[in-house]
Design a protein around this motif. Structure first.
Motif, PDB file in Angstrom:
ATOM      1  N   PRO A   1       0.786  -1.244   0.000  1.00  0.00           N
ATOM      2  CA  PRO A   1       0.000   0.000   0.000  1.00  0.00           C
ATOM      3  C   PRO A   1       0.819   1.297   0.000  1.00  0.00           C
ATOM      4  O   PRO A   1       0.272   2.373  -0.187  1.00  0.00           O
ATOM      5  N   ASN A   2       2.146   1.206   0.233  1.00  0.00           N
ATOM      6  CA  ASN A   2       2.922   2.449   0.418  1.00  0.00           C
ATOM      7  C   ASN A   2       4.029   2.672  -0.604  1.00  0.00           C
ATOM      8  O   ASN A   2       4.610   3.738  -0.662  1.00  0.00           O
TER       9      ASN A   2
ATOM     10  N   VAL B   1      11.626   3.733  -7.062  1.00  0.00           N
ATOM     11  CA  VAL B   1      10.212   4.018  -6.800  1.00  0.00           C
ATOM     12  C   VAL B   1      10.134   4.984  -5.623  1.00  0.00           C
ATOM     13  O   VAL B   1      11.100   5.156  -4.877  1.00  0.00           O
ATOM     14  N   SER B   2       8.983   5.602  -5.450  1.00  0.00           N
ATOM     15  CA  SER B   2       8.782   6.522  -4.331  1.00  0.00           C
ATOM     16  C   SER B   2       8.292   5.757  -3.111  1.00  0.00           C
ATOM     17  O   SER B   2       7.587   4.757  -3.252  1.00  0.00           O
ATOM     18  N   VAL B   3       8.648   6.259  -1.933  1.00  0.00           N
ATOM     19  CA  VAL B   3       8.061   5.737  -0.703  1.00  0.00           C
ATOM     20  C   VAL B   3       7.086   6.810  -0.197  1.00  0.00           C
ATOM     21  O   VAL B   3       7.492   7.919   0.168  1.00  0.00           O
ATOM     22  N   PHE B   4       5.816   6.459  -0.241  1.00  0.00           N
ATOM     23  CA  PHE B   4       4.739   7.416   0.022  1.00  0.00           C
ATOM     24  C   PHE B   4       4.418   7.496   1.516  1.00  0.00           C
ATOM     25  O   PHE B   4       4.758   6.591   2.276  1.00  0.00           O
ATOM     26  N   PRO B   5       3.718   8.551   1.930  1.00  0.00           N
ATOM     27  CA  PRO B   5       3.220   8.578   3.312  1.00  0.00           C
ATOM     28  C   PRO B   5       2.308   7.362   3.517  1.00  0.00           C
ATOM     29  O   PRO B   5       1.530   7.022   2.625  1.00  0.00           O
TER      30      PRO B   5
ATOM     31  N   LEU C   1      12.557   7.506  11.334  1.00  0.00           N
ATOM     32  CA  LEU C   1      11.633   6.443  10.948  1.00  0.00           C
ATOM     33  C   LEU C   1      10.542   7.061  10.082  1.00  0.00           C
ATOM     34  O   LEU C   1       9.817   7.951  10.519  1.00  0.00           O
ATOM     35  N   ALA C   2      10.439   6.584   8.836  1.00  0.00           N
ATOM     36  CA  ALA C   2       9.487   7.205   7.908  1.00  0.00           C
ATOM     37  C   ALA C   2       8.485   6.221   7.347  1.00  0.00           C
ATOM     38  O   ALA C   2       7.578   6.606   6.614  1.00  0.00           O
ATOM     39  N   ILE C   3       8.639   4.944   7.698  1.00  0.00           N
ATOM     40  CA  ILE C   3       7.690   3.923   7.239  1.00  0.00           C
ATOM     41  C   ILE C   3       7.812   2.721   8.172  1.00  0.00           C
ATOM     42  O   ILE C   3       8.839   2.547   8.833  1.00  0.00           O
ATOM     43  N   GLY C   4       6.772   1.900   8.224  1.00  0.00           N
ATOM     44  CA  GLY C   4       6.805   0.719   9.068  1.00  0.00           C
ATOM     45  C   GLY C   4       7.452  -0.469   8.372  1.00  0.00           C
ATOM     46  O   GLY C   4       7.979  -0.348   7.267  1.00  0.00           O
ATOM     47  N   GLY C   5       7.403  -1.627   9.038  1.00  0.00           N
ATOM     48  CA  GLY C   5       8.111  -2.796   8.533  1.00  0.00           C
ATOM     49  C   GLY C   5       7.191  -3.842   7.924  1.00  0.00           C
ATOM     50  O   GLY C   5       5.989  -3.854   8.144  1.00  0.00           O
ATOM     51  N   GLY C   6       7.805  -4.715   7.111  1.00  0.00           N
ATOM     52  CA  GLY C   6       7.066  -5.819   6.500  1.00  0.00           C
ATOM     53  C   GLY C   6       6.752  -5.541   5.040  1.00  0.00           C
ATOM     54  O   GLY C   6       7.426  -4.745   4.388  1.00  0.00           O
TER      55      GLY C   6
ATOM     56  N   HIS D   1       3.341  10.814  12.200  1.00  0.00           N
ATOM     57  CA  HIS D   1       3.178   9.419  11.737  1.00  0.00           C
ATOM     58  C   HIS D   1       4.333   9.004  10.824  1.00  0.00           C
ATOM     59  O   HIS D   1       5.468   9.403  11.070  1.00  0.00           O
ATOM     60  N   TYR D   2       4.039   8.211   9.802  1.00  0.00           N
ATOM     61  CA  TYR D   2       5.113   7.778   8.884  1.00  0.00           C
ATOM     62  C   TYR D   2       4.981   8.571   7.582  1.00  0.00           C
ATOM     63  O   TYR D   2       4.130   8.271   6.750  1.00  0.00           O
ATOM     64  N   PRO D   3       5.819   9.588   7.389  1.00  0.00           N
ATOM     65  CA  PRO D   3       5.611  10.522   6.283  1.00  0.00           C
ATOM     66  C   PRO D   3       6.171  10.086   4.934  1.00  0.00           C
ATOM     67  O   PRO D   3       5.920  10.733   3.927  1.00  0.00           O
TER      68      PRO D   3
END
Ligand SMILES: *[C@@H]1O[C@H](CO)[C@@H](O)[C@H](O)[C@H]1NC(C)=O
Ligand SMILES: *[C@@H]1O[C@H](CO)[C@@H](O)[C@H](O)[C@H]1NC(C)=O
Ligand SMILES: *[C@@H]1O[C@H](CO)[C@@H](O)[C@H](O)[C@H]1NC(C)=O
Ligand SMILES: *[C@@H]1O[C@H](CO)[C@@H](O)[C@H](O)[C@H]1NC(C)=O
Ligand SMILES: *[C@@H]1O[C@H](CO)[C@@H](O)[C@H](O)[C@H]1NC(C)=O
Ligand SMILES: *[C@@H]1O[C@H](CO)[C@@H](O)[C@H](O)[C@H]1NC(C)=O
Ligand SMILES: *[C@@H]1O[C@H](CO)[C@@H](O)[C@H](O)[C@H]1NC(C)=O
Ligand SMILES: *[C@@H]1O[C@H](CO)[C@@H](O)[C@H](O)[C@H]1NC(C)=O
Ligand SMILES: *[C@@H]1O[C@H](CO)[C@@H](O)[C@H](O)[C@H]1NC(C)=O
Ligand SMILES: *[C@@H]1O[C@H](CO)[C@@H](O)[C@H](O)[C@H]1NC(C)=O
Ligand SMILES: *[C@@H]1O[C@H](CO)[C@@H](O)[C@H](O)[C@H]1NC(C)=O
Ligand SMILES: *[C@@H]1O[C@H](CO)[C@@H](O)[C@H](O)[C@H]1NC(C)=O
Length: 820
Positions: A121-122, A130-134, A475-480, A597-599
């Motif tokens: 989803p991100n 590729v981009s890493v989105f909020p 930290l800008a995104i979660g794991g998995g 949050h994770y931006p």
């Protein structure tokens, strides 16, 4: 029995309600918060098991009927199916190892080059350039439909650019039943209405860009702990996955709700989840798949399994699963030979059709469901070839020694980011939630000297993380699987230093939390006292693990106390995957709090935009921040005390009362309520009015029984009333806010005291007024009656309330029916 509604002139309009009595509390007892121990054992209750340990059978699996939009595509899919051999049919419903995270192999004689399914989803994952989105929880905080659409549309363009037909998102489950949930950040909000709107925007955004949206996870997948079966070393099953046991009304009003919006938006695929529901695996639960998803919600796409979530062949196909992922254990190159298929699907499907166990018509329906969205989105026409770099990063594939030449044809490492970085910066800034701002401390006004504290401010020292950030690193995104491979990540430290140059601001920084928490910070800065101290905190959340605590990581709370004890202008910024307890929120020296949050990749730039007031700040909390962890009424099941294979149970005994539905109903004081967020200007709100959209029509309690369409009975989506309220920017700067509408159900039906049923975000210049409109659909005013198995509008007074948060309510109206 039916009733209709009084017309507007007779509406009972109550007096102004400034706010509910149990309004945002002054957190006097914040210091006494519990240790937040994470132990929530729910033994199997055999009494309840008798009642819940059962999911009713619903057969046969409903066939695709097409929709007006998908008619031509369905015809093409039917033609395609009619050209297939039985082996090819089995091949098309079973994933194969290949360049992507999930692959459906080609049928080259029919010019079908296969399907590439990629997380998540991100970001397109795994992939380069590729981009890493909020993340989901971040953009949900914008409460902005258009922003969410744009964000998913940009993401969809990246999928297409990389040659991936199927995006594994958006996420509407985990809904966020428990704030401990490891994957809440991938989804949007524990409020089903907000999540439903976001799902709809997400599906439209992705599919307008030409890629298939996969709504996941279906259903009641609200915890990570024991999501997969546990085996003994000899391979025997020790424990099955947990079973989520929820009642029918809760399932409809909370967990199915957002999926209904997504299906109405014509979502192509749905992913069944790992867990069991009422004792039966979600991917073979006929009530969930045949009954609720395909029949009741009229879902026309295909059901794919979560990765290795399939536990049977024929039974799952009959129960409604259409595609096994990742499917075969052998690589696609071997399987192109099609002699050695092995999965619960694959060769077993061929055998089951041959021996008469599985009707071929069911197999044909599975393929029609898979191929119809493919044709509907014109993926048979000039879809870009799969980027070989994705195969390289897909360890499952790259670790095998099979040539991928026949499978990936495209140019390698294509850069699909376009101009998305700019919008990612803007979206993350507009999604930042300001929870506190005393003494006008923000925006910063050309300070002479500032100090930055916390590991979360720093650039990552161990590359652009894919498994997790370094100890010292933002930290800008979660794991998995919701993670992404950054091409760059702007840290707060880098961005603030760059911005500070404009004002000649002196910037000092300390990034090791262990050092800061024990230091006398005054001695760190010595004679050069900062005018503002910025503390950056992080809280990691990841797939596979639920959070062990609701506190920020790395002694973050102590870091804040340490800094605030010496710095009377302490500004705290959190980067978290959801709610974190903020025991320092009412500390007099903590002058501002921002929940970012994770931006995503532009993290530092986004927070600079907010800190310096360059962008409109208008985020609102998509969940509640309670005073302490012991206020939380929902936690994952973390262990069991029995040894039965099926004993892992997660009882949804709280029913509808999750997040604010619980706190408000029980008048439990909270730190920051659902929907809350400050801005740099002020707004007023007045004159709530409601009018029926069909003044002549009687409104019956029960919806007209219309033919089901995607999203369910179309009568549920009829707009019955329109509410309006007038807003004005009464401050001196431009800014955006979110008008929110909540309803209270009549007493005759038990329901949470408040439920969100409308919101509108608007941007206003000083003095400017605006009329916000809230269309109220039949579903918004209905509850699910378990006995009658239908949505009903209960009789009695509804109260509609509007405000800027779930507690900051400014006006209300009573809707009263008249008996006939
Ligand atoms: C099991 O559930 C029944 C019915 O809700 C309840 O009366 C009983 O107290 C429960 N037993 C335990 C051990 O929780
Ligand atoms: C689960 O069990 C509850 C209680 O019997 C029932 O209300 C609900 O419909 C069941 N749902 C499913 C999907 O089995
Ligand atoms: C496959 O594509 C080729 C080239 O466009 C075309 O000539 C052929 O008819 C197509 N075959 C089928 C079965 O559609
Ligand atoms: C596998 O190991 C478990 C636990 O030691 C044991 O109970 C079970 O009987 C074993 N199964 C087989 C088939 O050996
Ligand atoms: C397919 O597999 C069979 C059995 O392993 C082998 O004899 C045959 O040569 C293979 N065909 C191709 C085209 O590789
Ligand atoms: C059928 O399914 C079982 C279980 O996954 C698997 O071991 C077996 O190889 C499959 N058979 C075929 C023909 O695919
Ligand atoms: C038919 O084939 C399926 C798949 O291999 C198998 O599970 C089932 O037991 C078979 N049924 C009969 C009657 O042979
Ligand atoms: C903030 O305002 C309060 C109340 O007006 C005042 O007591 C305090 O000294 C101020 N703090 C700063 C840093 O200006
Ligand atoms: C942070 O400081 C502690 C205490 O001095 C030290 O043990 C640790 O190694 C430091 N961490 C890093 C990444 O430098
Ligand atoms: C707030 O900061 C000042 C230093 O400016 C300090 O003297 C005071 O003790 C702090 N207040 C608290 C409650 O820590
Ligand atoms: C669950 O509890 C048992 C017994 O107390 C313990 O041995 C086991 O390690 C626990 N498992 C987990 C995952 O905490
Ligand atoms: C649902 O309908 C039944 C039958 O009409 C009624 O008895 C019951 O009170 C209704 N349920 C609720 C929660 O109102």
């Amino acid at each position: 029995m039916y009733h209709h509604w009084l017309l507007p002139k007779t509406l009972v309009v109550s007096v102004l309600l400034p706010s509910l009595a149990y309004s945002q509390a002054n957190a006097g007892d914040a210091g006494t918060r519990s240790a937040d121990a994470f132990q929530w054992i729910q033994p199997a209750n055999t009494t309840i098991l008798g009642e819940y340990g059962h999911s009713p059978p619903v057969y046969p699996s409903p066939k695709i009927t097409g929709t007006s939009e998908w008619e031509t595509a369905l015809n093409k899919a039917e033609h395609f199916v009619s050209s297939l051999t039985l082996d090819e049919k089995a091949w098309l419903v079973t994933g194969v190892p290949g360049p992507c995270i999930g692959n459906i192999g080609p049928v080259l004689r029919l010019n079908f080059t296969g399907l590439c399914l990629q997380d998540g989803p991100n970001a397109v994952r795994p992939s380069d350039y590729v981009s890493v989105f909020p993340s989901g929880i971040t953009i949900a905080s914008s409460w902005d439909r258009d922003l969410i659409y744009d964000r998913f549309h940009d993401l969809g363009l990246e999928y297409k650019g990389k040659g991936a037909q199927v995006a594994l998102g958006p996420v509407g489950g985990a809904l966020g039943r428990t704030p401990y949930g490891g994957r809440n950040w991938e989804g949007f909000s524990p409020d089903p209405y907000l999540t439903g709107v976001a799902m709809e925007s997400g599906v439209r955004g992705l599919q307008d860009a030409g890629v298939q949206a996969t709504i996941k996870h279906w259903l009641l997948y609200e915890q990570e702990t024991q999501r997969s079966p546990t085996l003994y070393p000899n391979g025997t099953l020790e424990f099955s996955t947990y079973s989520s046991n929820a009642d029918d009304r809760t399932i409809h009003e909370l967990y199915m709700w957002p999926f209904a919006n997504a299906i109405r938006a014509q979502a192509s695929a749905a992913m069944c989840s790992y867990n069991r529901v009422n004792g039966s695996y979600a991917c073979q639960n006929s009530k969930l798949l045949n009954g609720l998803l395909k029949e009741e919600l009229g879902f026309q796409g295909y059901v794919m399994t979560d990765w290795s979530g399939l536990h049977s062949g024929v039974a799952s196909a009959q129960a409604g699963t259409d595609m096994d992922q990742p499917g075969h254990i052998e690589p696609m190159t071997t399987l192109l030979n099609q002699t050695r298929l092995s999965s619960y699907f694959g060769g077993n499907i061929t055998l089951a059709v041959r021996n008469g166990t599985l009707p071929e018509s069911r197999l044909d329906d599975m393929i029609k469901r898979i191929m119809t969205p493919y044709y509907a989105l014109r993926q048979d026409q000039d879809f870009p070839a799969t980027d070989p770099a994705m195969a390289y990063y897909n360890t499952q594939f790259s670790s095998s020694n099979y040539s991928m030449d026949s499978l990936v044809f495209g140019e390698k490492s294509r850069d699909v980011r376009q101009d998305h970085g700019g919008r990612i910066r803007q979206h993350a800034a507009e999604s930042t939630v300001m929870l506190k701002n005393t003494n006008g401390t923000l925006p910063l006004k050309a300070p002479t000297s500032i100090a930055i504290f916390g590991s979360d401010a720093a650039p990552n020292t161990q590359g652009l993380f894919i498994r997790g950030p370094s100890e010292i690193g933002t930290l800008a995104i979660g794991g998995g699987s919701g993670n992404g491979r950054f091409t760059y990540l702007v840290s707060p430290l880098e961005a603030i230093k760059a911005r500070a140059v404009q004002d000649n601001t002196l910037v000092q920084f300390w990034l090791n939390n262990t050092v800061i928490k024990d230091a006398n910070v005054e001695s760190l800065w010595g004679a050069t006292a900062p005018e503002a101290c910025l503390v950056f905190l992080k809280s990691r959340a990841s797939e596979r693990l639920d959070r062990e605590s609701l506190a920020v990581d790395q002694h973050g709370d102590t870091v804040v106390e340490s800094v605030a004890s010496k710095c009377s202008n302490t500004i705290v910024v959190t980067h978290s995957g959801g709610m974190t307890i903020m025991p320092w929120a009412d500390h007099p020296n903590v002058t501002a709090i921002l929940a970012a949050h994770y931006p995503g990749q532009e993290s530092g730039h986004s927070i600079v935009d907010i800190l310096y007031g360059a962008k409109s700040l208008s985020g609102k909390l998509p969940y509640t921040v309670p005073l302490n962890a012991s206020s939380v009424n929902t936690a994952p099941t973390t262990n069991i005390t029995t040894s039965g294979v099926d004993d892992w149970q997660s009882w949804y005994s709280e029913g509808l009362e999750i997040d604010y539905r619980y706190y408000h109903t029980h008048k439990i004081p909270v730190q920051y309520e659902f929907g809350f967020g400050l801005s740099y200007t002020n707004f007023s709100m007045a004159s709530l009015r409601v009018k029926p959209t069909h003044p002549e029509a009687r409104i019956l309690s029960q919806p007209e029984a219309l033919a089901t369409r995607p999203g369910g009975n179309p009568a549920l989506w009829d707009v019955l009333f329109e509410a309006e309220v007038t807003l004005q920017n009464t401050g001196s700067t431009s800014g955006a806010t979110v008008a929110q509408l909540y309803i209270s159900f009549p007493d005759e039906v038990s329901a949470p005291s408040l439920q969100l049923r409308g919101f509108e975000k608007t941007y206003l210049s000083p003095g400017e007024s605006y009329t916000a409109t809230f269309p109220l659909m039949r579903r918004d005013l209905s509850y699910w009656n378990v006995t009658q198995q239908t949505w009903l509008i209960p009789e009695g007074d509804f109260i509609l309330r509007v405000g800027f948060s779930s507690l900051d309510l400014h006006d209300s109206v009573v809707l009263r029916p008249v008996e006939e």
